[in-house]
Design an enzyme around this catalytic site. Structure first.
Site, PDB file in Angstrom:
ATOM      1  N   GLY A 166     -12.435 -12.486  -7.560  1.00 38.10           N
ATOM      2  CA  GLY A 166     -13.115 -11.628  -8.675  1.00 38.10           C
ATOM      3  C   GLY A 166     -12.650 -12.230  -9.908  1.00 38.10           C
ATOM      4  O   GLY A 166     -12.682 -13.360 -10.185  1.00 38.10           O
ATOM      5  N   ASN A 203      -4.056  -7.975 -13.857  1.00 42.29           N
ATOM      6  CA  ASN A 203      -5.460  -7.617 -13.613  1.00 42.29           C
ATOM      7  C   ASN A 203      -5.655  -7.071 -12.178  1.00 42.29           C
ATOM      8  O   ASN A 203      -6.815  -6.340 -11.985  1.00 42.29           O
ATOM      9  CB  ASN A 203      -6.139  -9.249 -13.537  1.00 42.29           C
ATOM     10  CG  ASN A 203      -7.261  -9.113 -12.772  1.00 42.29           C
ATOM     11  OD1 ASN A 203      -8.426  -8.742 -13.489  1.00 42.29           O
ATOM     12  ND2 ASN A 203      -7.283  -9.568 -11.574  1.00 42.29           N
ATOM     13  N   TYR A 257      -8.963   6.674 -10.148  1.00 40.04           N
ATOM     14  CA  TYR A 257      -9.268   5.434 -10.800  1.00 40.04           C
ATOM     15  C   TYR A 257      -9.463   5.576 -12.384  1.00 40.04           C
ATOM     16  O   TYR A 257      -8.649   4.959 -13.070  1.00 40.04           O
ATOM     17  CB  TYR A 257     -10.498   4.774 -10.170  1.00 40.04           C
ATOM     18  CG  TYR A 257     -10.774   3.377 -10.688  1.00 40.04           C
ATOM     19  CD1 TYR A 257      -9.983   2.246 -10.225  1.00 40.04           C
ATOM     20  CD2 TYR A 257     -11.739   2.981 -11.699  1.00 40.04           C
ATOM     21  CE1 TYR A 257     -10.350   0.985 -10.947  1.00 40.04           C
ATOM     22  CE2 TYR A 257     -12.214   1.806 -12.104  1.00 40.04           C
ATOM     23  CZ  TYR A 257     -11.679   0.755 -11.738  1.00 40.04           C
ATOM     24  OH  TYR A 257     -11.856  -0.622 -12.047  1.00 40.04           O
ATOM     25  N   LYS A 259      -6.781   4.003 -14.969  1.00 36.12           N
ATOM     26  CA  LYS A 259      -7.283   3.073 -15.874  1.00 36.12           C
ATOM     27  C   LYS A 259      -6.881   3.692 -17.575  1.00 36.12           C
ATOM     28  O   LYS A 259      -6.908   2.926 -18.352  1.00 36.12           O
ATOM     29  CB  LYS A 259      -8.740   2.716 -15.673  1.00 36.12           C
ATOM     30  CG  LYS A 259      -8.862   2.064 -14.363  1.00 36.12           C
ATOM     31  CD  LYS A 259      -7.965   0.574 -14.455  1.00 36.12           C
ATOM     32  CE  LYS A 259      -8.602  -0.327 -13.521  1.00 36.12           C
ATOM     33  NZ  LYS A 259      -7.857  -1.531 -13.732  1.00 36.12           N
ATOM     34  N   THR A 310     -18.278  -8.814  -8.969  1.00 35.74           N
ATOM     35  CA  THR A 310     -17.281  -9.533  -8.183  1.00 35.74           C
ATOM     36  C   THR A 310     -17.009  -8.692  -6.675  1.00 35.74           C
ATOM     37  O   THR A 310     -17.593  -7.706  -6.468  1.00 35.74           O
ATOM     38  CB  THR A 310     -15.844  -9.240  -8.949  1.00 35.74           C
ATOM     39  OG1 THR A 310     -15.570  -7.768  -8.685  1.00 35.74           O
ATOM     40  CG2 THR A 310     -15.807  -9.509 -10.249  1.00 35.74           C
ATOM     41  N   PRO A 311     -16.265  -9.325  -6.012  1.00 36.20           N
ATOM     42  CA  PRO A 311     -15.938  -8.626  -4.519  1.00 36.20           C
ATOM     43  C   PRO A 311     -15.641  -7.177  -4.581  1.00 36.20           C
ATOM     44  O   PRO A 311     -15.804  -6.525  -3.544  1.00 36.20           O
ATOM     45  CB  PRO A 311     -15.111  -9.533  -3.777  1.00 36.20           C
ATOM     46  CG  PRO A 311     -15.012 -10.944  -4.452  1.00 36.20           C
ATOM     47  CD  PRO A 311     -15.310 -10.443  -5.968  1.00 36.20           C
TER      48      PRO A 311
END
Ligand SMILES: NC(=O)c1ccc[n+]([C@@H]2O[C@H](COP(=O)([O-])OP(=O)(O)OC[C@H]3O[C@@H](n4cnc5c(N)ncnc54)[C@H](O)[C@@H]3O)[C@@H](O)[C@H]2O)c1
Length: 251
Positions: A17, A86, A151, A155, A188-189
């Site tokens: 990704g 990342n 999450y 974040k 992305t994956p």
């Protein structure tokens, strides 16, 4: 295409990704890259593709001792002044459905991993005249979803951790800038991994698109360009700031 010549970057989560896209672009721009990931076969494949400018280190970002090895590898290459925290995971769950184990796993990877990267990155960069640290947060660090309790929390904490690191390094005169980047949904994956956690993945994807006022989700380049800017001399006055690249998702 030589804007990063002579410089060395550590990029975590670089097997897939956004991390793989950053590693590829950084090498194209002349940098040496230490690409790290828990996914050994994916990481080795990227390193093979990018050739001698890229060194893969198998690395769990939540493992403190492993961080010391990663930073030592970058220092040995010389010119280490760029770090992109990342690596990340998304485990879905609301306050009612999320287990403590999934909360803790999310905090380990998405928050403690960034803390450790900043800690050992700063220790190395302050000895060699400074650098730029970019922490990949998310639009989900600014705007809550009912089913992203862990999450969202991790974040959001990355946003504040980034500001604390920037303040500390600025006041100490280390020449280290630290910023967070907040992507909207990017193809992305990680999306496949999120869609696999719900019944109707396609409906979820359509919902993602609808949530972006710009009318579509993003591509890896949209984020790589922002990270490159933050690594450049043009960004020399930018520190402690959340850089939102999300097609308007967080509005
Ligand atoms: N793709 C999006 O829509 C999106 C949106 C906002 C933020 N982000 C953030 O961008 C970052 C990259 O996501 P992506 O979309 O490229 O996801 P991805 O799943 O394609 O890549 C993440 C990489 O991190 C690695 N990883 C997972 N746990 C790790 C650990 N403990 N130690 C080291 N590596 C580990 C994985 O093996 C994988 O290679 C993440 O922090 C993610 O939260 C992504």
């Amino acid at each position: 295409m030589n804007s990063l010549a002579g410089r060395t970057a550590v990029i975590t989560g670089a097997a897939s990704g956004l991390g793989a896209a950053m590693a590829t672009r950084f090498v194209a721009e002349g940098a040496r890259v230490v690409a790290t990931d828990i996914d050994r076969s994916g990481g080795e494949a990227i390193a093979r593709e990018l050739g001698e400018a890229c060194t893969f280190v198998e690395h769990d970002v939540a493992d403190e001792a492993a961080w010391q090895q990663v930073i030592a590898t970058a220092r040995d290459l010389g010119g280490f002044d760029m770090l992109v925290n990342n690596a990340g995971i998304t485990i879905m769950g609301s306050i009612e459905t999320l287990s403590l184990a999934d909360w803790q796993k999310t905090m380990d990877v998405d928050l403690a991993g960034v803390f450790l990267g900043c800690k050992y990155g700063v220790a190395a960069m302050k000895e060699t005249g400074g650098g730029s640290i970019v922490n990949i947060s998310s639009a989900a660090g600014l705007r809550a979803s009912a089913d992203l309790a862990a999450y969202n929390s991790a974040k959001a904490a990355v946003t504040m951790l980034t500001q604390s690191v920037a303040l500390h390094c600025g006041r100490a005169g280390y020449g280290i800038r630290c910023n967070s980047v907040h992507p909207g949904v990017i193809r992305t994956p990680i999306l496949d991994k999120v869609m696999a956690q719900v019944e109707d993945g396609e409906a979820m994807m359509n919902g993602f698109v609808a949530q972006h006022p710009i009318g579509h989700i993003g591509a890896t380049d949209d984020i790589v360009n922002m990270v490159l800017y933050l690594m450049s001399a043009e960004a020399k006055f930018a520190t402690g700031a959340p850089f939102i690249v999300d097609g308007g998702l967080s509005l």
